[in-house]
Design a protein around this motif. Sequence first.
Motif, mmCIF file in Angstrom:
data_model
loop_
_atom_site.group_PDB
_atom_site.id
_atom_site.type_symbol
_atom_site.label_atom_id
_atom_site.label_comp_id
_atom_site.label_asym_id
_atom_site.label_seq_id
_atom_site.Cartn_x
_atom_site.Cartn_y
_atom_site.Cartn_z
ATOM 1 N N ILE A 71 29.330 0.658 -38.050
ATOM 2 C CA ILE A 71 30.507 0.651 -38.919
ATOM 3 C C ILE A 71 31.455 -0.477 -38.511
ATOM 4 O O ILE A 71 31.917 -0.517 -37.368
ATOM 5 C CB ILE A 71 31.259 1.997 -38.830
ATOM 6 C CG1 ILE A 71 30.305 3.162 -39.108
ATOM 7 C CG2 ILE A 71 32.431 2.001 -39.799
ATOM 8 C CD1 ILE A 71 29.697 3.149 -40.492
ATOM 9 N N PRO A 72 31.768 -1.397 -39.434
ATOM 10 C CA PRO A 72 32.745 -2.444 -39.112
ATOM 11 C C PRO A 72 34.165 -1.901 -39.191
ATOM 12 O O PRO A 72 34.410 -0.854 -39.817
ATOM 13 C CB PRO A 72 32.506 -3.485 -40.204
ATOM 14 C CG PRO A 72 32.082 -2.665 -41.388
ATOM 15 C CD PRO A 72 31.268 -1.526 -40.810
ATOM 16 N N GLY A 73 35.100 -2.615 -38.576
ATOM 17 C CA GLY A 73 36.494 -2.189 -38.668
ATOM 18 C C GLY A 73 37.075 -2.440 -40.041
ATOM 19 O O GLY A 73 37.805 -1.606 -40.596
ATOM 20 N N ILE A 74 36.738 -3.604 -40.628
ATOM 21 C CA ILE A 74 37.285 -4.026 -41.919
ATOM 22 C C ILE A 74 36.175 -4.656 -42.747
ATOM 23 O O ILE A 74 35.318 -5.359 -42.210
ATOM 24 C CB ILE A 74 38.424 -5.059 -41.744
ATOM 25 C CG1 ILE A 74 39.622 -4.437 -41.013
ATOM 26 C CG2 ILE A 74 38.867 -5.642 -43.085
ATOM 27 C CD1 ILE A 74 40.705 -5.447 -40.650
ATOM 28 N N ILE A 75 36.189 -4.418 -44.059
ATOM 29 C CA ILE A 75 35.355 -5.184 -44.990
ATOM 30 C C ILE A 75 36.283 -5.877 -45.975
ATOM 31 O O ILE A 75 37.094 -5.228 -46.642
ATOM 32 C CB ILE A 75 34.340 -4.311 -45.740
ATOM 33 C CG1 ILE A 75 33.313 -3.720 -44.775
ATOM 34 C CG2 ILE A 75 33.634 -5.133 -46.816
ATOM 35 C CD1 ILE A 75 32.190 -2.959 -45.458
ATOM 36 N N ASN A 76 36.152 -7.189 -46.072
ATOM 37 C CA ASN A 76 36.975 -7.984 -46.977
ATOM 38 C C ASN A 76 36.170 -8.382 -48.215
ATOM 39 O O ASN A 76 34.976 -8.636 -48.133
ATOM 40 C CB ASN A 76 37.473 -9.248 -46.269
ATOM 41 C CG ASN A 76 38.481 -10.012 -47.111
ATOM 42 O OD1 ASN A 76 39.591 -9.545 -47.323
ATOM 43 N ND2 ASN A 76 38.098 -11.183 -47.603
ATOM 44 N N ALA B 6 23.632 -1.680 -44.758
ATOM 45 C CA ALA B 6 24.155 -2.492 -43.657
ATOM 46 C C ALA B 6 24.753 -1.619 -42.559
ATOM 47 O O ALA B 6 24.512 -1.836 -41.369
ATOM 48 C CB ALA B 6 25.190 -3.480 -44.174
ATOM 49 N N THR B 7 25.536 -0.624 -42.940
ATOM 50 C CA THR B 7 26.168 0.242 -41.944
ATOM 51 C C THR B 7 25.155 1.139 -41.247
ATOM 52 O O THR B 7 25.298 1.464 -40.065
ATOM 53 C CB THR B 7 27.275 1.103 -42.584
ATOM 54 O OG1 THR B 7 26.740 1.806 -43.723
ATOM 55 C CG2 THR B 7 28.437 0.235 -43.031
ATOM 56 N N ALA B 8 24.098 1.542 -41.980
ATOM 57 C CA ALA B 8 23.057 2.354 -41.368
ATOM 58 C C ALA B 8 22.304 1.561 -40.299
ATOM 59 O O ALA B 8 21.870 2.116 -39.289
ATOM 60 C CB ALA B 8 22.086 2.855 -42.431
#
Length: 294
Positions: free
Chosen positions: A187-192, A181-183
Motif C-alpha cells: 500500500i502506498p502512502g499517496i496516489i496522485n 498493484a497494491t496486492a
Amino acid sequence: MCFAETDIRFQHKINKESELPISRQCELLGINRSTYYYEPIKPDPKEQERREQLMAKIDEIHTKYPYMGQRRITKKLREAGFNVGRKLVRSLMREMAIYPIYPKPNLSKRNFKHSVVPYLLRNMPIYMPNQVWSIDITYIKMLHGHMYLTAIIDWYSRKIVGWNLSDTLDTVHVIRAVEEATAKYGIPGIINSDQGTQFTSNEYKELLKSLQIRQSMDGKSRWADNVMIERWFRSLKTEKIYIEEFRTPKELRSGIRSYIREYNTERPHMAHDYATPDSIYYGMFRTQAKQDAA
C-alpha cells in the motif's frame, strides 16, 4: 432487420413496412412496445479505418508536441496529407481523452469541481519507495483499432508497479490496476492523478479510502504535477508502440509487458545515477531490513 428483444420466438416477426402500426404489431404478438428496436446500422469499414488512422496520427503528434491544441494539430494533420476539419479533430481528441498539457493538463475529461481533491505533493521530499505513486491513462494505437493503457509509477524508484490494458475508459480498469498493484507491491502512502472522471468517481475514491491511501490530484493547469508518468508514456510510445505493429490486443499486451519488464529490470535511469528502477525499489527495502536487523 427489426425484432423484439424480449423473446427469441418473435425475432423477424415485426415488419416495419406493414400497414399495421408497430404498436399494433407488438400488441398482436403480446409484447411490450418499449422492447422493440431496430438493429443498429453497422459503421462503414472504410470510414472506421480512416478514423483510426486519424486517431493514431493525432496521438503521434500529441506525444511529440504535447502543448499543441486542436488548431495546430489540425494544421499538422493537413500537412501530413489528411483532409480534415477542426471539428472532427476536436471530436476525436475528446473521444481519445487527449488534451494539450497547457492550459488543459488532463488526459481525462474533468469531473465536477466538488469531486476534485487537493494536490498533496507540493514541496514534499520523496525519499522512499511506496511513498507516492502516480496513475494515468493513455491512448495506445494498434494496426487496426486502439486500446487504453492505465499505468502506475512509483515516484521514488520510477518503477512501473501496475498497469491495465482495456478497450474503454471505464473506471473499472483503473480500479483493477490499483488492486493488482497494491496486492503485489503493498500500500502506498499517496496516489496522485489528474482530475479525470475515472479518478473523481466514487468507486475510485472508495477504493483508496478502503486501502487507507491518501488521494492527491493535479492542480488545474499544472501538467507538471503528474509529469513522471507522462514521460514514461512518451518513452513507451516512441520506443515500442510506434515502431512495432500490434495486430491484436493479445500481441499488444505481450509487447507492453515485455517493455515494462525491460524498463524495470534492465534500463538504467538518469534520476538514480543510471541504476535500474528495480534495483532502487528493492534496494531501499533491503537496506532498511539490514538496518532493522542491526
